[in-house]
Design a protein around this motif. Structure first.
Motif, PDB file in Angstrom:
ATOM      1  N   LYS A   1     -16.316  -2.230  56.303  1.00 37.98           N
ATOM      2  CA  LYS A   1     -15.160  -1.344  56.207  1.00 37.98           C
ATOM      3  C   LYS A   1     -14.725  -0.779  57.567  1.00 37.98           C
ATOM      4  N   ASN A   2     -15.292  -1.384  58.629  1.00 41.28           N
ATOM      5  CA  ASN A   2     -14.970  -0.876  59.954  1.00 41.28           C
ATOM      6  C   ASN A   2     -13.507  -1.074  60.332  1.00 41.28           C
ATOM      7  N   SER A   3     -12.912  -2.132  59.789  1.00 38.15           N
ATOM      8  CA  SER A   3     -11.527  -2.415  60.145  1.00 38.15           C
ATOM      9  C   SER A   3     -10.610  -1.271  59.748  1.00 38.15           C
ATOM     10  N   GLU A   4     -10.906  -0.665  58.635  1.00 34.31           N
ATOM     11  CA  GLU A   4     -10.084   0.455  58.192  1.00 34.31           C
ATOM     12  C   GLU A   4     -10.200   1.640  59.134  1.00 34.31           C
ATOM     13  N   GLU A   5     -11.430   1.910  59.526  1.00 33.37           N
ATOM     14  CA  GLU A   5     -11.651   3.039  60.431  1.00 33.37           C
ATOM     15  C   GLU A   5     -10.981   2.789  61.779  1.00 33.37           C
ATOM     16  N   ASP A   6     -11.128   1.565  62.254  1.00 30.92           N
ATOM     17  CA  ASP A   6     -10.541   1.236  63.540  1.00 30.92           C
ATOM     18  C   ASP A   6      -9.029   1.402  63.515  1.00 30.92           C
ATOM     19  N   LYS A   7      -8.453   1.083  62.407  1.00 32.96           N
ATOM     20  CA  LYS A   7      -7.003   1.216  62.282  1.00 32.96           C
ATOM     21  C   LYS A   7      -6.590   2.665  62.521  1.00 32.96           C
ATOM     22  N   ASP A   8      -7.359   3.576  61.977  1.00 27.93           N
ATOM     23  CA  ASP A   8      -7.029   4.983  62.146  1.00 27.93           C
ATOM     24  C   ASP A   8      -7.124   5.419  63.603  1.00 27.93           C
ATOM     25  N   LEU A   9      -8.077   4.830  64.315  1.00 24.97           N
ATOM     26  CA  LEU A   9      -8.304   5.295  65.682  1.00 24.97           C
ATOM     27  C   LEU A   9      -7.451   4.583  66.714  1.00 24.97           C
ATOM     28  N   SER A  10      -7.067   3.375  66.422  1.00 24.64           N
ATOM     29  CA  SER A  10      -6.267   2.638  67.398  1.00 24.64           C
ATOM     30  C   SER A  10      -4.927   3.336  67.619  1.00 24.64           C
ATOM     31  N   PHE A  11      -4.561   4.118  66.663  1.00 25.37           N
ATOM     32  CA  PHE A  11      -3.301   4.862  66.717  1.00 25.37           C
ATOM     33  C   PHE A  11      -3.292   5.912  67.816  1.00 25.37           C
ATOM     34  N   ASP A  12      -4.464   6.272  68.266  1.00 22.44           N
ATOM     35  CA  ASP A  12      -4.566   7.436  69.128  1.00 22.44           C
ATOM     36  C   ASP A  12      -3.939   7.297  70.496  1.00 22.44           C
ATOM     37  N   TYR A  13      -3.636   6.098  70.889  1.00 28.92           N
ATOM     38  CA  TYR A  13      -2.925   5.965  72.150  1.00 28.92           C
ATOM     39  C   TYR A  13      -1.500   6.471  71.964  1.00 28.92           C
ATOM     40  N   ASP A  14      -0.958   6.268  70.810  1.00 24.10           N
ATOM     41  CA  ASP A  14       0.349   6.847  70.504  1.00 24.10           C
ATOM     42  C   ASP A  14       0.236   8.363  70.481  1.00 24.10           C
ATOM     43  N   PHE A  15      -0.853   8.809  69.911  1.00 23.09           N
ATOM     44  CA  PHE A  15      -1.078  10.251  69.836  1.00 23.09           C
ATOM     45  C   PHE A  15      -1.123  10.872  71.226  1.00 23.09           C
ATOM     46  N   LEU A  16      -1.914  10.282  72.081  1.00 26.36           N
ATOM     47  CA  LEU A  16      -2.018  10.789  73.448  1.00 26.36           C
ATOM     48  C   LEU A  16      -0.663  10.764  74.137  1.00 26.36           C
ATOM     49  N   ASP A  17       0.121   9.794  73.761  1.00 28.43           N
ATOM     50  CA  ASP A  17       1.438   9.651  74.360  1.00 28.43           C
ATOM     51  C   ASP A  17       2.368  10.785  73.952  1.00 28.43           C
ATOM     52  N   LYS A  18       2.179  11.267  72.742  1.00 27.11           N
ATOM     53  CA  LYS A  18       3.061  12.325  72.227  1.00 27.11           C
ATOM     54  C   LYS A  18       2.559  13.724  72.540  1.00 27.11           C
ATOM     55  N   LEU A  19       1.314  13.773  73.001  1.00 29.55           N
ATOM     56  CA  LEU A  19       0.645  15.065  73.159  1.00 29.55           C
ATOM     57  C   LEU A  19       1.330  15.998  74.158  1.00 29.55           C
ATOM     58  N   VAL A  20       1.587  17.216  73.725  1.00 31.54           N
ATOM     59  CA  VAL A  20       2.044  18.283  74.624  1.00 31.54           C
ATOM     60  C   VAL A  20       1.213  19.524  74.342  1.00 31.54           C
ATOM     61  N   VAL A  21       0.882  20.225  75.405  1.00 28.21           N
ATOM     62  CA  VAL A  21      -0.017  21.359  75.282  1.00 28.21           C
ATOM     63  C   VAL A  21       0.460  22.498  76.164  1.00 28.21           C
ATOM     64  N   GLY A  22       0.316  23.727  75.680  1.00 29.16           N
ATOM     65  CA  GLY A  22       0.670  24.903  76.464  1.00 29.16           C
ATOM     66  C   GLY A  22      -0.412  25.254  77.465  1.00 29.16           C
ATOM     67  N   ILE A  23      -0.098  26.176  78.343  1.00 24.03           N
ATOM     68  CA  ILE A  23      -1.019  26.492  79.434  1.00 24.03           C
ATOM     69  C   ILE A  23      -2.308  27.142  78.928  1.00 24.03           C
ATOM     70  N   GLY A  24      -2.206  27.911  77.854  1.00 25.56           N
ATOM     71  CA  GLY A  24      -3.392  28.560  77.308  1.00 25.56           C
ATOM     72  C   GLY A  24      -4.383  27.541  76.783  1.00 25.56           C
ATOM     73  N   GLU A  25      -3.857  26.536  76.120  1.00 23.17           N
ATOM     74  CA  GLU A  25      -4.715  25.497  75.562  1.00 23.17           C
ATOM     75  C   GLU A  25      -5.302  24.623  76.661  1.00 23.17           C
ATOM     76  N   VAL A  26      -4.493  24.323  77.662  1.00 25.36           N
ATOM     77  CA  VAL A  26      -5.011  23.549  78.791  1.00 25.36           C
ATOM     78  C   VAL A  26      -6.179  24.291  79.403  1.00 25.36           C
ATOM     79  N   SER A  27      -6.030  25.578  79.525  1.00 21.78           N
ATOM     80  CA  SER A  27      -7.091  26.400  80.096  1.00 21.78           C
ATOM     81  C   SER A  27      -8.355  26.326  79.237  1.00 21.78           C
ATOM     82  N   GLN A  28      -8.167  26.381  77.936  1.00 24.58           N
ATOM     83  CA  GLN A  28      -9.307  26.285  77.023  1.00 24.58           C
ATOM     84  C   GLN A  28     -10.001  24.928  77.150  1.00 24.58           C
ATOM     85  N   ILE A  29      -9.187  23.882  77.249  1.00 21.46           N
ATOM     86  CA  ILE A  29      -9.714  22.524  77.282  1.00 21.46           C
ATOM     87  C   ILE A  29     -10.417  22.238  78.601  1.00 21.46           C
TER      88      ILE A  29
END
Lengths: 107, 107
Positions: free
Chosen positions: A2-30
């Motif tokens: 069932k790994n293929s299903e899990e991988d499908k969910d995670l391969s999406f994350d490059y799109d996620f990183l692409d859309k990611l925006v964060v405020g200065i407070g969160e950047v500081s936390q991270i």
DNA sequence: TCATTAATTGTAATTTATTTACAATTTTAA
DNA sequence: TTAAAATTGTAAATAAATTACAATTAATGA
């Protein structure tokens, strides 16, 4: 398996990183870099936020955060701020290239 | 080839996702779900923010954002809010398992 | 050492963004 | 058509971020 299903969910994350925006407070936390210091680096031209208008809250993307983390590392190693920024440039270009390749590959 | 260097930079991103925290405004920007609606879902118990204290600003992690995106998809498909939340549960557990595995593998 | 530049930090006053709470509206399904 | 579900509106209060001016603390070369 069932790994293929899990991988499908995670391969999406490059799109996620692409859309990611964060405020200065969160950047500081991270990143554990104080907001005051982040603003100072920006003031010096080391980083550039995605602020839409003057006075509005700063926004940072994945690449920005990555850059701050790398700079922080180099500062700890003893480099000056400018030197760190310069050194980090190359690595960032590589990251961006890789992201671009992956994105192209996935569509 | 020089791919190993690039991969090194990106393999780190699971740690990044793990540390990620985002405010409600940014979640809204990322997911295109109105802040009002996000608060409503939370009020209904569908999602849970990481708010430290009452009155302080809401914080969301990667899993939260992922959940909202999935729920939004299912709502568009015609599921009710509760049904969407239920359906999404399973996929989230899978994602979490995978993240845990990857993290263990990298340390 | 001393002067100079780099790097960081402090904070007041103002503005922006978020919170809560109460209410109204729209949608869905029996 | 009625009741519950889902969503949306917004005022008042609070939290968080912005700018701007200033002070402080390294780091370095003369």
């Amino acid at each position: 398996m069932k790994n293929s299903e899990e991988d499908k969910d995670l391969s999406f994350d490059y799109d996620f990183l692409d859309k990611l925006v964060v405020g200065i407070g969160e950047v500081s936390q991270i990143t554990k870099i104080a907001t005051r210091q982040i603003r100072y680096w920006e003031e010096k031209g080391i980083i550039k936020s995605l602020t839409e208008e003057e006075g509005k809250n700063r926004r940072y993307d994945y690449k920005n955060i990555k850059k701050m983390l790398l700079i922080k590392e180099l500062l700890d190693e003893g480099y000056t701020l400018d030197a760190s920024a310069e050194k980090v440039k190359n690595r960032l270009e590589m990251i961006e290239e890789t992201l671009t390749k992956i994105k192209k590959g996935n569509h």
